[in-house]
Design a protein around this motif. Structure first.
Motif, PDB file in Angstrom:
ATOM      1  N   ASP A 520      -5.235   2.319  -0.350  1.00 48.85           N
ATOM      2  CA  ASP A 520      -5.114   1.753  -1.692  1.00 48.85           C
ATOM      3  C   ASP A 520      -5.549   2.807  -2.701  1.00 48.85           C
ATOM      4  O   ASP A 520      -6.716   3.205  -2.749  1.00 48.85           O
ATOM      5  CB  ASP A 520      -6.001   0.511  -1.794  1.00 48.85           C
ATOM      6  CG  ASP A 520      -5.912  -0.195  -3.136  1.00 48.85           C
ATOM      7  OD1 ASP A 520      -5.585   0.465  -4.142  1.00 48.85           O
ATOM      8  OD2 ASP A 520      -6.172  -1.404  -3.184  1.00 48.85           O
ATOM      9  N   THR A 521      -4.624   3.283  -3.512  1.00 47.22           N
ATOM     10  CA  THR A 521      -4.907   4.382  -4.436  1.00 47.22           C
ATOM     11  C   THR A 521      -6.027   4.037  -5.408  1.00 47.22           C
ATOM     12  O   THR A 521      -6.837   4.903  -5.774  1.00 47.22           O
ATOM     13  CB  THR A 521      -3.631   4.745  -5.213  1.00 47.22           C
ATOM     14  OG1 THR A 521      -2.588   5.020  -4.280  1.00 47.22           O
ATOM     15  CG2 THR A 521      -3.844   5.956  -6.092  1.00 47.22           C
ATOM     16  N   PHE A 540      -8.873  17.075   2.107  1.00 42.80           N
ATOM     17  CA  PHE A 540      -8.762  15.613   2.128  1.00 42.80           C
ATOM     18  C   PHE A 540      -7.306  15.172   2.088  1.00 42.80           C
ATOM     19  O   PHE A 540      -6.571  15.475   1.141  1.00 42.80           O
ATOM     20  CB  PHE A 540      -9.516  14.994   0.948  1.00 42.80           C
ATOM     21  CG  PHE A 540     -11.001  15.116   1.067  1.00 42.80           C
ATOM     22  CD1 PHE A 540     -11.700  14.434   2.052  1.00 42.80           C
ATOM     23  CD2 PHE A 540     -11.714  15.927   0.197  1.00 42.80           C
ATOM     24  CE1 PHE A 540     -13.077  14.563   2.174  1.00 42.80           C
ATOM     25  CE2 PHE A 540     -13.075  16.057   0.311  1.00 42.80           C
ATOM     26  CZ  PHE A 540     -13.769  15.375   1.302  1.00 42.80           C
ATOM     27  N   GLY A 541      -6.895  14.451   3.122  1.00 43.15           N
ATOM     28  CA  GLY A 541      -5.586  13.833   3.091  1.00 43.15           C
ATOM     29  C   GLY A 541      -5.558  12.706   2.073  1.00 43.15           C
ATOM     30  O   GLY A 541      -6.479  11.893   1.994  1.00 43.15           O
ATOM     31  N   PHE A 542      -4.511  12.674   1.261  1.00 43.13           N
ATOM     32  CA  PHE A 542      -4.316  11.603   0.266  1.00 43.13           C
ATOM     33  C   PHE A 542      -2.877  11.136   0.458  1.00 43.13           C
ATOM     34  O   PHE A 542      -1.935  11.831   0.113  1.00 43.13           O
ATOM     35  CB  PHE A 542      -4.538  12.143  -1.148  1.00 43.13           C
ATOM     36  CG  PHE A 542      -4.805  11.092  -2.198  1.00 43.13           C
ATOM     37  CD1 PHE A 542      -4.033   9.933  -2.283  1.00 43.13           C
ATOM     38  CD2 PHE A 542      -5.818  11.268  -3.128  1.00 43.13           C
ATOM     39  CE1 PHE A 542      -4.285   8.978  -3.253  1.00 43.13           C
ATOM     40  CE2 PHE A 542      -6.082  10.324  -4.110  1.00 43.13           C
ATOM     41  CZ  PHE A 542      -5.318   9.169  -4.169  1.00 43.13           C
ATOM     42  N   HIS A 550      -2.092  -2.383   2.970  1.00 42.39           N
ATOM     43  CA  HIS A 550      -2.403  -3.061   4.225  1.00 42.39           C
ATOM     44  C   HIS A 550      -3.897  -3.301   4.407  1.00 42.39           C
ATOM     45  O   HIS A 550      -4.286  -4.042   5.315  1.00 42.39           O
ATOM     46  CB  HIS A 550      -1.876  -2.247   5.401  1.00 42.39           C
ATOM     47  CG  HIS A 550      -0.386  -2.248   5.501  1.00 42.39           C
ATOM     48  ND1 HIS A 550       0.292  -1.697   6.574  1.00 42.39           N
ATOM     49  CD2 HIS A 550       0.576  -2.739   4.675  1.00 42.39           C
ATOM     50  CE1 HIS A 550       1.602  -1.842   6.398  1.00 42.39           C
ATOM     51  NE2 HIS A 550       1.793  -2.454   5.244  1.00 42.39           N
ATOM     52  N   THR A 551      -4.746  -2.699   3.592  1.00 37.89           N
ATOM     53  CA  THR A 551      -6.190  -2.898   3.733  1.00 37.89           C
ATOM     54  C   THR A 551      -6.779  -3.764   2.629  1.00 37.89           C
ATOM     55  O   THR A 551      -7.854  -4.339   2.809  1.00 37.89           O
ATOM     56  CB  THR A 551      -6.930  -1.548   3.747  1.00 37.89           C
ATOM     57  OG1 THR A 551      -6.519  -0.767   2.623  1.00 37.89           O
ATOM     58  CG2 THR A 551      -6.639  -0.785   5.029  1.00 37.89           C
ATOM     59  N   THR A 552      -6.132  -3.834   1.469  1.00 40.36           N
ATOM     60  CA  THR A 552      -6.685  -4.627   0.358  1.00 40.36           C
ATOM     61  C   THR A 552      -5.731  -5.689  -0.169  1.00 40.36           C
ATOM     62  O   THR A 552      -6.170  -6.615  -0.857  1.00 40.36           O
ATOM     63  CB  THR A 552      -7.057  -3.715  -0.826  1.00 40.36           C
ATOM     64  OG1 THR A 552      -5.860  -3.164  -1.401  1.00 40.36           O
ATOM     65  CG2 THR A 552      -7.980  -2.575  -0.383  1.00 40.36           C
ATOM     66  N   PHE A 560       2.132   5.448  -9.751  1.00 45.81           N
ATOM     67  CA  PHE A 560       0.695   5.659  -9.619  1.00 45.81           C
ATOM     68  C   PHE A 560       0.335   6.118  -8.211  1.00 45.81           C
ATOM     69  O   PHE A 560      -0.443   7.061  -8.017  1.00 45.81           O
ATOM     70  CB  PHE A 560      -0.054   4.371  -9.966  1.00 45.81           C
ATOM     71  CG  PHE A 560      -1.554   4.495  -9.915  1.00 45.81           C
ATOM     72  CD1 PHE A 560      -2.219   5.392 -10.735  1.00 45.81           C
ATOM     73  CD2 PHE A 560      -2.296   3.708  -9.046  1.00 45.81           C
ATOM     74  CE1 PHE A 560      -3.604   5.511 -10.688  1.00 45.81           C
ATOM     75  CE2 PHE A 560      -3.679   3.815  -8.994  1.00 45.81           C
ATOM     76  CZ  PHE A 560      -4.333   4.717  -9.813  1.00 45.81           C
ATOM     77  N   ARG A 561       0.896   5.503  -7.200  1.00 42.88           N
ATOM     78  CA  ARG A 561       0.590   5.874  -5.819  1.00 42.88           C
ATOM     79  C   ARG A 561       1.061   7.295  -5.512  1.00 42.88           C
ATOM     80  O   ARG A 561       0.315   8.103  -4.942  1.00 42.88           O
ATOM     81  CB  ARG A 561       1.263   4.886  -4.852  1.00 42.88           C
ATOM     82  CG  ARG A 561       0.614   3.513  -4.800  1.00 42.88           C
ATOM     83  CD  ARG A 561       1.335   2.622  -3.793  1.00 42.88           C
ATOM     84  NE  ARG A 561       2.610   2.151  -4.293  1.00 42.88           N
ATOM     85  CZ  ARG A 561       3.696   1.943  -3.555  1.00 42.88           C
ATOM     86  NH1 ARG A 561       3.655   2.192  -2.247  1.00 42.88           N
ATOM     87  NH2 ARG A 561       4.804   1.493  -4.093  1.00 42.88           N
TER      88      ARG A 561
END
Length: 718
Positions: A520-521, A540-542, A550-552, A560-561
């Motif tokens: 989640d960005t 850092f992988g982004f 899938h997590t929030t 934006f993402r």
């Protein structure tokens, strides 16, 4: 100080920083100074006398300042740097006597001994000339005739600034790593401990001590980080007499560390910076030091490739035709590496079987991985693979053959987490097995990247009833080094359910971190900003994740993402590309192209936090090493409380230089404001201001909506 006691001093000078110590009467030295350069003609003996504490009522009869390795045997009532004893209870306190100072360029070694206890001590310091980062460690050797049980061994203790009034530490959890915590300097002890067997999500082995006037770009700041990937303890303490210290070291489990006669024990290195340039001064030093001294990339002159990771697209559902179709889409969008995540080995249709059996599943891949790898390479991409070597499922051929290879306490209930057990990697047979399986995978297949995961904590790190947690970390480092020697072109990502293993210790053996399993960005930006206090952005992988997350469950638009990932680190994609609309695909492809234009700067410059008066605005900027240009990213992550925005102030510029600022070409311009405002950043020649004006006064951005991103490019004018 007793009359006539000799004073011996030593100092290191590098990178605009001085470390100075003094030994009085042959005792272990006290820390005189760690900070901006002292004059070369400074009388360090006089400084030592000036810093000696006066006698106190109901105190010791001789003033003794705690040393850089505090000892209970010298009357210090705070936390000693060594807690140990022999089987008969002796040796519980020390009085080390200085043998010598050894200096060599930017390094200092302090040698001491205590013949009564039967110990020698070596304290090592190195000051980096380019970055002023101090590296320090402690080593003890058992010169006695019986074993010594060691409960605690600290690296050299550092003293904060006299005006420091607060501490910054980081806590967290899975999917919410690097959460900043601010607390006042304690009267007593501020203690952080980690017993998870890895660096941990719950706490990070780093601390800042900040002066009252410390901000992002000015004021005293001391930063310290322990380079260790297992159990650790970090402590900040102020005793009743006002002495302050910060200690860090390995947290040994009861009975874990027994030092036999003739053997030695060393702490992991502590890395520290003392600066008068605020938190950004710390970040600048740590980032450059990590990049120049710790990070060993197999192809340092090549751009880090844009990833596509299969996990959130297919999870365990591995169908080679489906994966080829995803590779086709990823290559079309501009991805440069395809990473096959969990699910490629036998029994791995879910997360409760198969770990430990590191062979390709003949059911899912009847012809091996080669057909998929060949297809990926035909598209111009390289190939990476997910592994979790330290773990084993009870439902696996490996465990059925070697249940004794799992860490356990005989007779106790076997505790699983994520349906997993932990292998005793320090057992020679286990280390050999893991190397042989990974070596075979890398030798047979054209794989140049491993995503190395560790998805559970160590709850019973024991062999034959004795704790062996620290040995697991050393064995991991050795295994990674052995693989690196056998396959020097393979990159390794350190992942531990996201950011559970991020530190300078593992950075010597890995080239990328997975900051969090949370794609989640909105949540990822604040985690990244905190992590950049110690690490350069490119590690850092982004990733561009799906919407909803899938997590929030949060929904965020593709602009934006995608552009956040483009400017937030090592860019990647982790979503089902077949579900994207044409417009989303076009936006994603444009963001990847934007990243490729700017990654040379983003992955080689220094990233600094930007000062914003609005709580809803936060940002960072990456400045090229030569100062010629920069790229700033400002995120509006909440509704602005004011009627209009406050100025944004930049950082790290030449005050006397002039800069031209524009909204970065190719980046989206937020356009949700109800009343249009044409920012000067979008006009013709852009905005030209001095570095002084940009850092002291700043500029305003238009009003926007939450989860919008402004990307600003700047160049220094001749």
């Amino acid at each position: 100080m007793a009359s006539g006691e000799s004073i011996r001093t030593a100092r290191l000078d590098a990178g605009g920083t001085t470390l100075a110590v003094a030994s009085i009467g042959g005792r272990l030295p006290m820390l005189l100074h760690f900070g901006p350069t002292l004059p070369l003609e400074e009388d360090l003996a006089a400084l030592a006398e000036a810093l000696l504490p006066p006698l106190t009522h109901a105190g010791m009869d001789k003033p003794v300042a705690p040393s850089i390795f505090p000892e209970a045997g010298m009357g210090f009532s705070g936390q000693p740097a060594l807690k140990a004893h022999r089987s008969d209870g002796s040796g519980f306190e020390t009085q080390f006597h200085l043998n010598r100072f050894e200096t060599d360029g930017g390094s200092l070694r302090i040698e001491a001994c205590d013949p009564v206890v039967g110990l020698s001590l070596s304290l090592a310091f190195a000051l980096d000339d380019e970055t002023s980062v101090l590296t320090a460690s402690s080593t003890i050797a058992n010169t006695g005739e019986t074993p010594l049980s060691v409960d605690w061994l600290a690296a050299p203790a550092l003293r904060p600034g006299p005006m420091d009034d607060r501490l910054v530490t980081w806590t967290g959890r899975w999917c919410a790593e690097f959460q900043r915590r601010i607390s006042p300097w304690p009267h007593g002890k501020h203690l952080l401990e980690n017993r998870t067997g890895r660096t941990s999500h719950e706490a990070f082995p780093g601390i800042l001590s900040l002066a009252k006037d410390c901000g992002l770009d000015r004021g005293h700041a001391l930063g310290l980080h322990l380079g260790w990937s297992g159990n650790w303890r970090l402590m900040a303490e102020e005793t009743a007499d006002g002495h302050r210290q910060i200690q860090a070291g390995i947290l040994y489990l009861p009975g874990e560390c027994v030092l036999r006669p003739g053997t030695s024990l060393s702490t992991p290195p502590v890395y520290a910076v003392s600066t008068g340039k605020g938190e950004n001064g710390l970040a600048s030093a740590f980032q450059r030091f990590a990049r120049q001294n710790l990070l060993r990339h197999p192809s340092p002159d090549q751009a880090r490739p844009v990833h596509f990771n299969s996990w959130e697209a297919v999870y365990f559902r591995h169908d080679i035709n489906e994966l080829k179709a995803l590779a086709d889409r990823a290559a079309t969008l501009g991805a440069e590496r395809f990473v096959l995540d969990d699910g490629w080995f036998p029994g791995r249709d879910h997360d409760s079987a198969g770990l430990g059996d590191w062979i390709v599943d003949p059911r899912k891949y009847p012809d091996g991985l080669s057909p998929l790898i060949d297809h990926v390479k035909s598209l111009g991409m390289s190939f990476g693979l997910w592994v979790e070597p330290e773990m084993v499922n009870a439902d696996s051929d490996l465990y059925r053959s070697h249940p004794d290879w799992a860490l356990r306490v005989e007779g106790h209930e076997r505790l699983e987490a994520r349906q997993q057990l932990v292998l005793d990697v320090a057992l020679p047979d286990v280390g050999e097995y893991l190397f042989s399986r990974l070596d075979a995978l890398l030798s047979v297949n054209d794989i140049n990247y491993l995503k190395w995961d560790m998805n559970r904590v160590l709850t019973a790190p024991a062999r034959d009833g004795h704790a062996v947690a620290a040995a697991q970390v050393e064995a991991l480092y050795a295994l990674l080094d052995r693989l690196r020697e056998a396959h020097p072109g393979v990159e390794i990502e350190s992942c531990a359910s996201g950011g559970g293993r991020i530190d300078f210790g593992i950075l010597r053996h890995a080239q990328r971190f997975w900051l969090s399993d949370n794609n989640d960005t909105h949540d990822r930006w604040p985690m990244l900003r905190e992590a950049l206090t110690f690490f350069p952005m490119e590690v850092f992988g982004f990733h561009v994740g799906p919407s909803p997350s899938h997590t929030t469950g949060r929904r965020l638009d593709m602009r934006f993402r995608a552009y956040s990932a483009a400017v937030g680190g090592h860019m990647g994609l982790e979503l089902d590309l077949r579900e994207l609309s044409d417009a989303e695909s076009a936006t994603l492809a444009a963001a990847i192209a934007f990243h490729k234009r700017w990654r040379a700067l983003l992955h080689a410059g220094v990233t600094r936090r930007i000062a914003a008066a609005d709580e809803g605005l936060c940002g960072q900027m990456t400045v090229a090493a030569d100062g010629s240009r920069f790229l700033a990213a400002v995120v509006q992550d909440a509704t602005i409380a004011r009627k209009t925005t406050a100025p944004i102030r930049l950082s790290g510029l030449d005050r006397s230089g002039f800069y031209r600022l524009r909204l970065a070409e190719g980046a989206p311009v937020p356009d949700h404001s109800r009343r249009p405002y044409e920012t000067p950043l979008a006009k013709g020649e852009g905005l030209v201001l001095s570095g002084a004006a940009l850092m002291d006064a700043g500029f305003r951005l238009p009003l926007g909506w939450p989860d919008e991103l402004w990307i600003i490019a700047g160049e220094r004018l001749p």
